[in-house]
Design a protein around this motif. Structure first.
Motif, mmCIF file in Angstrom:
data_model
loop_
_atom_site.group_PDB
_atom_site.id
_atom_site.type_symbol
_atom_site.label_atom_id
_atom_site.label_comp_id
_atom_site.label_asym_id
_atom_site.label_seq_id
_atom_site.Cartn_x
_atom_site.Cartn_y
_atom_site.Cartn_z
ATOM 1 N N LEU A 83 0.836 -1.202 0.000
ATOM 2 C CA LEU A 83 0.000 0.000 0.000
ATOM 3 C C LEU A 83 0.872 1.254 0.000
ATOM 4 O O LEU A 83 0.594 2.217 -0.724
ATOM 5 C CB LEU A 83 -0.933 -0.013 1.211
ATOM 6 N N LYS A 84 1.926 1.248 0.793
ATOM 7 C CA LYS A 84 2.815 2.420 0.873
ATOM 8 C C LYS A 84 3.500 2.680 -0.468
ATOM 9 O O LYS A 84 3.730 3.841 -0.835
ATOM 10 C CB LYS A 84 3.861 2.225 1.966
ATOM 11 N N ARG A 85 3.830 1.623 -1.193
ATOM 12 C CA ARG A 85 4.504 1.809 -2.479
ATOM 13 C C ARG A 85 3.578 2.402 -3.534
ATOM 14 O O ARG A 85 4.031 3.043 -4.474
ATOM 15 C CB ARG A 85 5.071 0.476 -2.985
ATOM 16 N N GLN A 86 2.276 2.186 -3.372
ATOM 17 C CA GLN A 86 1.326 2.669 -4.366
ATOM 18 C C GLN A 86 0.747 4.035 -4.021
ATOM 19 O O GLN A 86 0.045 4.633 -4.846
ATOM 20 C CB GLN A 86 0.178 1.657 -4.526
ATOM 21 N N ALA A 87 0.990 4.523 -2.812
ATOM 22 C CA ALA A 87 0.400 5.781 -2.355
ATOM 23 C C ALA A 87 1.494 6.768 -1.976
ATOM 24 O O ALA A 87 2.579 6.387 -1.540
ATOM 25 C CB ALA A 87 -0.522 5.525 -1.168
ATOM 26 N N SER A 88 1.195 8.048 -2.102
ATOM 27 C CA SER A 88 2.194 9.077 -1.821
ATOM 28 C C SER A 88 2.310 9.390 -0.345
ATOM 29 O O SER A 88 3.373 9.835 0.119
ATOM 30 C CB SER A 88 1.841 10.356 -2.587
ATOM 31 N N ASP A 89 1.253 9.201 0.422
ATOM 32 C CA ASP A 89 1.262 9.496 1.851
ATOM 33 C C ASP A 89 0.126 8.717 2.505
ATOM 34 O O ASP A 89 -0.694 8.093 1.813
ATOM 35 C CB ASP A 89 1.103 11.005 2.102
#
Length: 443
Positions: free
Chosen positions: A151-157
């Motif tokens: 999830l962190k890799r696909q989202a900016s924050d």
């Protein structure tokens, strides 16, 4: 006493900038800023500068009111700077507040890390709720999402991650689906028909979950065909025209609809038909929400094969007398799966034959699993270890390409023999035996 890094109400800003904010003291402010960011007291210890310039020495002298030491390096006790700022009235709150006034709020790194960890944990909550309420079969997948940081890799924050998790949960709540095209699924779930296009962040999350549900590895969806198959296992097609099912002599339903007439004409002519997902929309019993329909195929076994060559040969040799036959054309499309479900709803049983290779065993496992979930009989059709060994003994087949072996739960010995002999037996190699079975369906 805890330091107030952000207090600036009593700071004499003009004097502070002249005294501590001078360019030649920037190194000193840098040292204090780093101490605060690292979670250490601003006034603890000494700040040292190697090889200072004469201007930097004079700036320290102006700050402290006395000459600094004359060594090769320049050392300043931070408690002395703190005392000067307080005693002079420039910044009664001391050194930490003065640096905050010069540099702005300073984030303590370990506090920021803890806050970020808490925010990301919260961002996963929509997926937690989905797994707990609807998809316990995705528990292991959610653990991998957390541990790998997907999830962190696909989202900016974290805020973007929470929104992405909510969208992912809305899509997965609709899966598996009895049959839907991907743009419609995306539009219904998140309001954007392109949200599930290849390369989109939402697609990466949903596809990883779909693979988990289907027991597939990431390598299985490295190409377009693999992704199409993965989506199909969840009932999702690229569109309603390219998703198709090849059928031959399938009995038409009793209700009057477009396909009833087409299926009847196909039987009369003894010709195979291609049904698209769009065609199947007119059939009752092709969705999980359809009402119960007449089980007019009870006692009838539908033969299922993998390759179109079998259907073509059956049409040529047997024509209208051939018993019902469906070809999956490789990995089953949404239309093919929906056709199988429609026939299950009508009471039909299945027998399956495919290529003796690891792709074929994967497809077979999917067909048998589909039938098992529906409580419908499904048996191998010359698709067990005895049939494989017979073909090998007759010198049939070609070298099997290296691939990960697949379990064959309907016949556990089959996996062992395919791995041992490393020969691929395609349906075309044994097509005469299949045609003989179709010519005598009672055998």
């Amino acid at each position: 006493m805890a330091e107030d890094h952000g207090h600036s109400a009593a700071v004499d800003t003009a004097r502070l900038h002249r005294l501590l904010g001078a360019p030649d003291l920037e190194w000193l402010v840098d040292r204090v800023t780093e101490r605060i960011a690292g979670g250490s007291p601003a006034t603890g210890g000494t700040a040292t500068l190697a090889d200072p310039t004469p201007e930097q020495r004079r700036a320290v002298e102006r700050l402290l009111g006395r000459p600094p030491s004359r060594g090769r390096s320049l050392s300043v006790r931070l408690s002395d700077v703190d005392a000067v700022l307080k005693d002079s009235g420039i910044c009664p709150a001391g050194l930490a507040a003065a640096v905050g006034a010069l540099r702005g709020p300073i984030t303590v790194r370990h506090e920021a890390v803890s806050a970020a960890q808490a925010a990301w944990a919260s961002a996963h909550e929509p997926l937690d709720h989905l797994v707990a309420a609807q998809h316990p079969d995705l528990t292991a997948w959610l653990h991998r999402v957390r541990t790998t940081g997907l999830l962190k890799r696909q989202a900016s924050d974290p805020a973007d991650g929470a929104d992405l998790a909510r969208q992912t949960a809305r899509v997965l709540a609709m899966l598996p689906h009895p049959g839907i095209v991907r743009p419609v699924l995306a539009a219904r779930a998140v309001g954007d028909a392109h949200a599930l296009d290849d390369g989109r962040p939402l697609t990466a999350l949903v596809m990883s979950a779909v693979r988990s549900l289907a027991g597939m590895a990431a390598a299985d969806t490295a190409d377009a065909e693999g992704r199409r198959h993965a989506w199909a296992t969840a009932g999702v097609a690229t569109d309603d025209l390219s998703s198709r099912a090849l059928v031959f002599n399938i009995p038409p339903p009793h209700d009057e609809c477009f396909l009833s007439s087409v299926l009847a004409l196909g039987i009369t002519a003894g010709e195979p038909l291609v049904l698209t997902l769009r065609h199947l929309e007119s059939l009752s019993g092709t969705t999980s929400t359809a009402p119960a329909i007449n089980r007019d195929l009870s006692g009838i076994t539908i033969s299922v094969c993998e390759n179109p060559a079998v259907v073509s040969a059956a049409a040529t040799e047997l024509g209208p007398t051939c018993p019902p036959l469906i070809c999956l054309e490789g990995s089953p499309s949404v239309a093919a799966i929906r056709t199988l479900r429609w026939l299950i709803a009508r009471g039909a049983a299945f027998r399956y034959h495919g290529d003796f290779d690891w792709g074929g065993t994967r497809i077979a496992a999917g067909v048998f699993a589909l039938a098992e979930r529906a409580g419908t009989p499904a048996t191998p059709w010359r698709y067990d270890h005895a049939a494989y060994l017979d073909a090998v003994a007759r010198g049939l087949g070609a070298p099997l390409q290296p691939a990960e072996p697949r379990d064959t739960p309907w016949d556990p010995e089959l996996r062992h023999h395919i791995a041992t002999h490393a020969l691929r037996i395609e349906e075309e190699h044994v097509i005469e035996s299949l045609l003989a079975d179709l010519a005598c369906p009672s055998l």
